[in-house]
Structure formats: C-alpha cells, structure tokens
Write a protein that holds these residues in place. Structure first.
Motif, mmCIF file in Angstrom:
data_model
loop_
_atom_site.group_PDB
_atom_site.id
_atom_site.type_symbol
_atom_site.label_atom_id
_atom_site.label_comp_id
_atom_site.label_asym_id
_atom_site.label_seq_id
_atom_site.Cartn_x
_atom_site.Cartn_y
_atom_site.Cartn_z
ATOM 1 N N SER A 1 0.808 5.911 -8.422
ATOM 2 C CA SER A 1 1.086 4.790 -7.518
ATOM 3 C C SER A 1 2.015 5.185 -6.378
ATOM 4 O O SER A 1 2.217 4.395 -5.454
ATOM 5 N N ILE A 2 2.602 6.386 -6.436
ATOM 6 C CA ILE A 2 3.433 6.851 -5.341
ATOM 7 C C ILE A 2 2.544 7.435 -4.240
ATOM 8 O O ILE A 2 1.395 7.816 -4.498
ATOM 9 N N PRO A 3 3.050 7.513 -3.004
ATOM 10 C CA PRO A 3 2.229 8.050 -1.917
ATOM 11 C C PRO A 3 1.812 9.498 -2.165
ATOM 12 O O PRO A 3 2.613 10.325 -2.594
ATOM 13 N N GLU B 1 5.273 11.796 -10.848
ATOM 14 C CA GLU B 1 5.533 10.367 -10.685
ATOM 15 C C GLU B 1 6.443 9.841 -11.791
ATOM 16 O O GLU B 1 7.384 9.074 -11.528
ATOM 17 N N THR C 1 7.301 10.901 -3.624
ATOM 18 C CA THR C 1 5.941 11.220 -3.194
ATOM 19 C C THR C 1 5.438 12.419 -3.976
ATOM 20 O O THR C 1 6.214 13.125 -4.624
ATOM 21 N N THR D 1 0.837 -1.194 0.000
ATOM 22 C CA THR D 1 0.000 0.000 0.000
ATOM 23 C C THR D 1 0.877 1.251 0.000
ATOM 24 O O THR D 1 2.040 1.221 0.404
ATOM 25 N N THR D 2 0.301 2.361 -0.438
ATOM 26 C CA THR D 2 1.072 3.607 -0.430
ATOM 27 C C THR D 2 1.337 4.093 0.994
ATOM 28 O O THR D 2 2.343 4.763 1.239
ATOM 29 N N ALA E 1 -1.888 8.782 1.563
ATOM 30 C CA ALA E 1 -1.006 8.015 2.449
ATOM 31 C C ALA E 1 -0.699 8.776 3.726
ATOM 32 O O ALA E 1 -0.200 8.195 4.691
ATOM 33 N N ARG F 1 4.331 2.210 2.006
ATOM 34 C CA ARG F 1 5.488 2.742 1.286
ATOM 35 C C ARG F 1 5.963 4.037 1.917
ATOM 36 O O ARG F 1 7.174 4.263 2.073
#
Length: 288
Positions: A76-78, A32, A38, A2-3, A106, A6
């Motif tokens: 897909s990054i936090p 991203e 992030t 999960t972010t 996140a 992460r």
C-alpha cells in the motif's frame, strides 16, 4: 488516498523519504511491514531475479511493467519504478509512463543514457544530448494521466562528461518540469555536498553498496538537502549472502541448522503473506 497523492505529500514534507530496492514482491512486503515510506523497484534487481542476467538493458517494457504491477498490488506504500531510458524513443517513453501508471506505480525514473543502457555504476556508459532528454521528459508529462504521478529525471553524465555537466543537465531537466532530479554516481563527498547547493529541485540520491558513491547516513543526506534516499540492490546482496550460508550449511551437515533469529520462522512468513486473510475469504463472504 492514492499512492501517487501519498508520494506527492511525502515530497512536500519536511523529512527525507527512505526507500529500499525490492527485487521481488516478497521483499517489498518486508519493506512495507518495517514501516518504510516507499519501495523502489529497479531494473538491476528485476533483471537479476527474473532473468538471472545483469542490468544492461535486457529487460523489456512489458516484463518490467508486469513486475511493477505484481508489486503494486501487494503493497500500500508508493512504488517508485525504474523506467530506464523509456525503452526507446519518444513514443516508447509515453507508452512506458502509461504502462507503469496503469500498473500502479506512483512514480517513474527516466534516464538520459543511450539505448541499451547500463547500470549506473557500470563502466562504459553513454548519454544522449540533454535536448533529447528534455523531449523525453515532455513526452512523459504529456502521457501521464494523473498530475500527481511523479517523474524523476536521472542523468548519468557524471561518468561521461563530469560533475559540472551533470549538474547543468539536472538543472535543465528541472526547468523542463521534472518533479525530482537524480544525478547518478557522484564520486566524492564533496560532490554529494555540492549537488543540493546547485540544483533547485527535490533530489534523489543513490546509496549503492560497492558503487562509486560514498555511503552516508540518512541523517547526513537530509542535512545536505536530499529528499529521497534509495538503497537499490542491497536486498539482493543480503539475499545472496544468506542463501550461500544456507547452501553451505546443508552441504556440510546434511540438514539446515541455522540458529533461531537468523531465519524467519514459518509462522512469520505466513503472517507476512497474509495467509489468515486469504483463508478467511469464504467466512467473510458467508457473514455478509
């Protein structure tokens, strides 16, 4: 992974976390694709892009949560989201955390300004008592469903009560359980150097071009002891300058003659937006 997990891993790593503010999803996709760890979605950028208004507490919770949701669905990054004051009292703070977490953030920033708030680099800010902010943080901790969801405690007390009081507040918020502390708008390099020495929690630092805080490099900030560096509104500043140039060219020449390399190509835009993936859905389904 999960972010939220992460982001926790990044906080426990040995390197500083780089984050740029994204005022919309397209900007977040660019951030991203460049490989940043992030992306930050702030009230200033969303208020400007969505409403065309300044960051003085005009965004509602539902408007901000929807902006977070759209962004988190396409990267897909936090995503670290600006929760302002929690949009009200303790019940509002709890709802803000739940809404942001449900939207896919996140982590969240919560600040100790009065409601309605102002951008951290605006004049005329006011802060609530630190004891009230501690209660807001406790409400946030109780409300989060995932223990990995990161709560960042921000104080705006530097401009109101001075640097000593701001550091005291940050330490109070750290003792209350904040995962990260953030003293907004230090006014000198000496203050930037002092804060990591005196606050015993991971620290976020804001590098706002044109604000009151001196701009240091990521390497300098890591050496000082900061954990997250955010450039919060620079995407807006660059966008504004680029669009002004585009408009001026069109008005002067009647056509757009911006040299290659100063604009993205149409093919680059299609690739960034994932056009082939979207158009290939039917083919993928038919192969199953």
């Amino acid at each position: 992974m999960t972010t939220t997990r992460r982001l926790r891993e990044l906080l426990h790593s040995s390197t500083i976390i780089r984050s740029l503010g994204a005022h919309d999803v397209f900007t977040a996709r660019l951030i991203e694709s460049a490989g940043l760890e992030t992306v930050f979605i702030g009230g200033f950028g969303v208020s400007a892009s969505m409403l065309g208004l300044p960051d003085v507490g005009l965004l509602t919770l539902t408007e901000m949560a929807e902006a977070v949701r759209r962004m988190a669905q396409r990267v897909s990054i936090p995503v670290v989201a600006d929760g302002d004051t929690g949009h009200g009292d303790l019940h509002n703070v709890a709802r803000t955390v739940r809404e942001f977490e449900s939207a896919g953030a996140a982590g969240i920033l919560l600040e100790d300004q009065v409601t309605p708030k102002r951008c951290g680099h605006f004049q005329g800010k006011q802060v609530i008592p630190s004891s009230e902010m501690v209660l807001k943080l406790r409400a946030a901790f109780d409300a989060r469903r995932e223990a990995d969801f990161v709560v960042i405690a921000r104080t705006d007390a530097r401009a109101v009560e001075g640097i000593d009081a701001a550091i005291d507040r940050a330490n109070r918020y750290a003792e209350a359980g904040a995962d990260v502390c953030f003293i907004e708008a230090p006014q000198s390099r000496a203050e930037l150097e002092r804060i990591p020495r005196e606050v015993g929690k991971p620290l976020l630092v804001n590098m706002l071009t044109g604000g009151v805080t001196p701009i240091l490099t990521v390497e300098e900030l890591q050496q000082l002891g900061y954990k997250i560096v955010v450039c919060p509104i620079e995407s807006l500043l660059v966008l504004g300058a680029g669009l002004r140039r585009l408009i001026a060219t069109f008005l002067q020449r009647g056509r757009i003659d911006i040299p290659p390399g100063e604009m993205m190509t149409f093919n680059e835009i299609k690739q960034l937006l994932g056009l082939d993936e979207v158009l290939g859905l039917r083919e993928r389904l038919e192969r199953k």
